[in-house]
Enzyme design. Structure first.
Site, mmCIF file in Angstrom:
data_model
loop_
_atom_site.group_PDB
_atom_site.id
_atom_site.type_symbol
_atom_site.label_atom_id
_atom_site.label_comp_id
_atom_site.label_asym_id
_atom_site.label_seq_id
_atom_site.Cartn_x
_atom_site.Cartn_y
_atom_site.Cartn_z
ATOM 1 C CE LYS A 168 1.071 1.099 4.432
ATOM 2 N NZ LYS A 168 1.833 2.285 4.798
ATOM 3 N N PRO A 227 8.726 -4.305 -0.624
ATOM 4 C CG PRO A 227 9.192 -2.037 -0.857
ATOM 5 C CD PRO A 227 8.379 -3.135 -1.439
ATOM 6 N N GLY A 272 9.812 -0.999 4.171
ATOM 7 C CA GLY A 272 9.823 0.017 3.116
ATOM 8 C C GLY A 272 8.715 1.047 3.236
ATOM 9 C CG MET A 301 5.596 0.538 -0.088
ATOM 10 S SD MET A 301 5.941 0.016 -1.753
ATOM 11 C CE MET A 301 4.327 -0.540 -2.318
ATOM 12 N N GLY A 302 3.819 -1.575 3.947
ATOM 13 C CA GLY A 302 2.976 -2.590 4.596
ATOM 14 C C GLY A 302 3.252 -4.002 4.105
ATOM 15 C CB SER A 305 0.506 -5.263 7.008
ATOM 16 O OG SER A 305 1.102 -4.536 8.062
ATOM 17 C CB ALA A 306 1.115 -7.551 2.139
ATOM 18 C CG ASP A 354 -0.253 -0.245 8.184
ATOM 19 O OD1 ASP A 354 -1.059 0.564 8.676
ATOM 20 O OD2 ASP A 354 0.911 0.047 7.865
HETATM 21 O O1 C5P Z 1 0.876 -2.040 14.405
HETATM 22 P P1 C5P Z 1 2.281 -2.117 13.890
HETATM 23 O O2 C5P Z 1 3.047 -3.233 14.553
HETATM 24 O O3 C5P Z 1 2.387 -2.153 12.414
HETATM 25 O O4 C5P Z 1 2.991 -0.747 14.332
HETATM 26 C C1 C5P Z 1 4.378 -0.640 14.449
HETATM 27 C C2 C5P Z 1 4.750 0.559 15.290
HETATM 28 O O5 C5P Z 1 4.505 1.768 14.569
HETATM 29 C C3 C5P Z 1 3.973 0.721 16.582
HETATM 30 O O6 C5P Z 1 4.535 -0.041 17.629
HETATM 31 C C4 C5P Z 1 4.118 2.219 16.841
HETATM 32 O O7 C5P Z 1 5.396 2.519 17.379
HETATM 33 C C5 C5P Z 1 4.072 2.789 15.434
HETATM 34 N N1 C5P Z 1 2.700 3.218 15.053
HETATM 35 C C6 C5P Z 1 2.165 4.348 15.648
HETATM 36 N N2 C5P Z 1 0.884 4.741 15.315
HETATM 37 C C7 C5P Z 1 0.168 4.067 14.392
HETATM 38 C C8 C5P Z 1 0.712 2.924 13.745
HETATM 39 C C9 C5P Z 1 1.994 2.528 14.110
HETATM 40 O O8 C5P Z 1 2.809 4.994 16.483
HETATM 41 N N3 C5P Z 1 -1.068 4.488 14.092
#
Ligand code: C5P
Length: 305
Positions: free
Chosen positions: A13, A99, A102, A104-105, A108-109, A141
């Site tokens: 994304k 990547p 990168g 681009m998630g 998460s993908a 994501d």
């Molecule tokens: O949810 P995810 O593991 O992808 O998020 C990684 C890190 O990115 C979180 O631990 C946080 O430090 C930061 N983050 C944030 N606010 C968001 C999404 C991510 O601060 N809305």
């Protein structure tokens, strides 16, 4: 006996708009973002097995990825098994194109593709709502990677509303071998805001997305969208990687309507007026020794192939 297997894909994304509110007590930031899924996908192949395992291959270097229980793919598979009371396992192979680190998630993908792949492999049929609920427990994501298309995300980015915008946009992605850590980029933003609170506009506690984005996306008006592109994480990513500024400038002087850091970076997304312009721009980057590819958006979410 033939081992059964299921293949699923999920898209990377870009965030055409990413507004970031202040740091919350749980370490996340409230955001208001418009996600757009692109035609660059990771592929997950899940085969029947008594145990759980994951391996990575693909055109990008995957040697740095850990394959222990902390891996998001294994956590996704185990979460489906737990929700469905399924006692078996899965052997999962991921072909990575999005990547790593990168912006681009990509991780998460992989998690989203795993959710739909094991659900189909095991015949657990948890349904879209349950898979989306599990996705939100895996990362901010992951719900969007499951959903795909174009969507507005609020909360941590995991509370989605679909945006009916079918018009196609052409993007050039400039990749970077050296990923950026998402938490590091958010921390840099907080640091910068704390140190320069007098100079910068007040941070909205409840960030929102302007309607003009939705109009541009629906109309397919690349010129209008180019005018509005906005990423509150961009300054932080550029502070950590000043050389990304030159990539944006190169793109904008070689045919891009506008460019933006994708999510927390370091991938740069450049909006092109049409497909030939996107191809020509990618060729300019390649001639300059950089890794660039063309994608279209929006693209579908995680699905069995
Ligand atoms: O949810 P995810 O593991 O992808 O998020 C990684 C890190 O990115 C979180 O631990 C946080 O430090 C930061 N983050 C944030 N606010 C968001 C999404 C991510 O601060 N809305």
């Amino acid at each position: 006996m033939v081992t059964r297997s299921v293949t699923a894909t999920a898209p990377g994304k870009i965030n055409v708009c990413l507004r970031v509110g202040p740091l919350r007590d749980d370490g996340y930031h409230d955001v208001a973002t418009i996600f757009q899924a692109v035609s660059l996908v990771d592929e997950v192949n899940a085969s029947e097995s008594e145990t759980f395992s994951v391996s990575f291959t693909g055109p990008i270097d995957t040697s740095g990825l850990t394959v222990d229980e902390s891996n998001l793919v294994l956590r996704a598979a185990r979460a489906v098994a737990a929700a469905a009371n399924y006692s078996g396992g899965a052997s999962i192979e991921v072909i990575k194109r999005v990547p790593i680190a990168g912006g681009m998630g990509g991780g998460s993908a992989d998690a989203a593709a795993t959710l739909v792949a094991v659900d189909a492999l095991w015949g657990t049929n948890l349904g879209t709502a349950k898979l989306a609920e599990i996705a939100a427990t895996l990362g901010a994501d992951v719900p969007f990677a499951l959903h795909g298309g174009t969507a507005l995300g609020v909360g941590r980015g995991d509370i989605l509303s679909p945006v009916l915008a079918k018009a196609e946009f052409h993007w050039v992605l400039v990749l970077n071998d050296d990923g950026l850590s998402t938490p590091d980029v958010f921390r840099q933003l907080d640091r910068h805001r704390n140190e320069h609170s007098i100079d910068i506009e007040t941070v909205a506690v409840d960030p929102t997305v302007d309607d003009k984005f939705l109009h541009a996306l629906r109309s397919g008006d690349a010129l209008a969208l180019a005018e509005y592109l906005r990423n509150d994480l961009q300054a932080a990513a550029l502070q950590l990687r000043p050389e990304l500024g030159a990539v944006l400038e190169f793109g904008e002087t070689h045919g891009a309507l506008a460019g933006i850091v994708s999510g927390s970076g370091p991938t740069i997304a450049l909006l092109a007026p049409d497909e030939p312009a996107a191809q020509a721009l990618a060729a300019e980057f390649t001639a300059d020794g950089q890794t660039a590819l063309t994608v279209t958006a929006p693209a579908p979410g995680a699905r069995v192939r």
